[in-house]
Design a protein around this motif. Structure first.
Motif, PDB file in Angstrom:
ATOM      1  N   ILE A 145       1.926  31.814 -40.938  1.00  0.00           N
ATOM      2  CA  ILE A 145       3.267  31.665 -40.052  1.00  0.00           C
ATOM      3  C   ILE A 145       3.202  31.766 -38.478  1.00  0.00           C
ATOM      4  CG2 ILE A 145       5.645  30.902 -39.434  1.00  0.00           C
ATOM      5  CD1 ILE A 145       5.699  32.148 -42.655  1.00  0.00           C
ATOM      6  N   ILE A 146       2.880  32.624 -38.142  1.00  0.00           N
ATOM      7  CA  ILE A 146       2.868  32.652 -36.675  1.00  0.00           C
ATOM      8  C   ILE A 146       1.737  32.310 -36.135  1.00  0.00           C
ATOM      9  CG2 ILE A 146       2.363  34.280 -34.872  1.00  0.00           C
ATOM     10  CD1 ILE A 146       3.649  36.659 -36.546  1.00  0.00           C
ATOM     11  N   GLU A 187       1.679  44.058 -48.438  1.00  0.00           N
ATOM     12  CA  GLU A 187       0.261  43.530 -47.467  1.00  0.00           C
ATOM     13  C   GLU A 187       0.308  41.255 -47.945  1.00  0.00           C
ATOM     14  OE1 GLU A 187      -1.877  45.084 -45.825  1.00  0.00           O
ATOM     15  OE2 GLU A 187      -0.606  46.284 -45.489  1.00  0.00           O
ATOM     16  N   LYS A 188       0.753  40.943 -48.568  1.00  0.00           N
ATOM     17  CA  LYS A 188       1.111  39.276 -49.182  1.00  0.00           C
ATOM     18  C   LYS A 188       1.824  38.569 -48.107  1.00  0.00           C
ATOM     19  CE  LYS A 188       0.649  36.471 -52.588  1.00  0.00           C
ATOM     20  NZ  LYS A 188       1.146  36.277 -54.722  1.00  0.00           N
ATOM     21  N   ASN A 189       2.625  39.887 -48.671  1.00  0.00           N
ATOM     22  CA  ASN A 189       4.278  39.329 -47.188  1.00  0.00           C
ATOM     23  C   ASN A 189       3.701  39.479 -45.855  1.00  0.00           C
ATOM     24  OD1 ASN A 189       5.345  39.020 -49.048  1.00  0.00           O
ATOM     25  ND2 ASN A 189       7.300  40.513 -49.028  1.00  0.00           N
ATOM     26  N   LYS A 190       2.819  40.347 -45.942  1.00  0.00           N
ATOM     27  CA  LYS A 190       1.851  40.566 -43.352  1.00  0.00           C
ATOM     28  C   LYS A 190       1.038  39.610 -44.063  1.00  0.00           C
ATOM     29  CE  LYS A 190       3.042  45.312 -43.391  1.00  0.00           C
ATOM     30  NZ  LYS A 190       1.974  46.820 -43.293  1.00  0.00           N
ATOM     31  N   ALA A 191       0.572  39.321 -44.610  1.00  0.00           N
ATOM     32  CA  ALA A 191      -0.929  37.872 -44.477  1.00  0.00           C
ATOM     33  C   ALA A 191       0.241  36.234 -44.578  1.00  0.00           C
ATOM     34  CB  ALA A 191      -1.461  37.602 -46.090  1.00  0.00           C
TER      35      ALA A 191
END
Length: 160
Positions: free
Chosen positions: A12-13, A3-7
């Motif tokens: 960044i997007i 979840e941390k990487n997805k966030a």
């Protein structure tokens, strides 16, 4: 993927979307100011000042949202740090990298084929001119990540 990487990827997007809108805002302000004043320097300074303000507002609302569980940010400190980050990446680092690409590395040596191809479609540029146009594009691969890191971990950072 955690979840941390997805966030982080989502952030960044969003940073990229704000950057695209900021580029458009910056150019529109520059074009209008230049049309009104016929002074490219004044138009550029005004464009930079207002586009960084635009970036601050949207990054604050859309990218680096304030964590309600952390210490509250002081808006004017974040604004000053945002201007400092953009001054570093947009003015200092950008010009340093342009000098590196154009004068030190001399990327014009690699532009002959591209320049010849452009001439074939009616765009006539010398290798040196083309390197001057390509330099800012190369810069984005350095300045955008540096700007993101400076904003995320310095300008918009909140203490727990």
């Amino acid at each position: 993927m955690s979840e941390k990487n997805k966030a982080l990827i989502n952030q960044i997007i969003r940073f990229g979307l704000v950057g695209i809108s900021n580029t458009i805002v910056s150019y529109v302000i520059y074009a209008v100011a230049f049309a009104l004043t016929d002074n490219y320097f004044l138009a550029n300074v005004l464009s930079w000042l207002l586009s960084v303000l635009h970036a601050y507002i949207w990054q604050n609302v859309f990218v680096f949202k304030e964590d309600k569980n952390a210490q509250k940010r002081v808006w004017w400190k974040v604004l000053l740090k945002t201007y400092a980050a953009y001054a570093f990446t947009g003015l200092l680092l950008n010009n340093l990298l342009l000098w590196l690409w154009v004068d030190v590395i001399d990327i014009s040596r690699f532009c002959t084929g591209i320049a010849n191809g452009l001439t074939g479609i009616g765009i006539v540029l010398t290798d040196r001119e083309l390197s001057g146009y390509l330099g800012p594009v190369l810069n984005m691969f350095v300045t955008i990540p540096v700007n993101f890191v400076m904003n995320k971990f310095w300008a918009y950072r909140q203490k727990e």
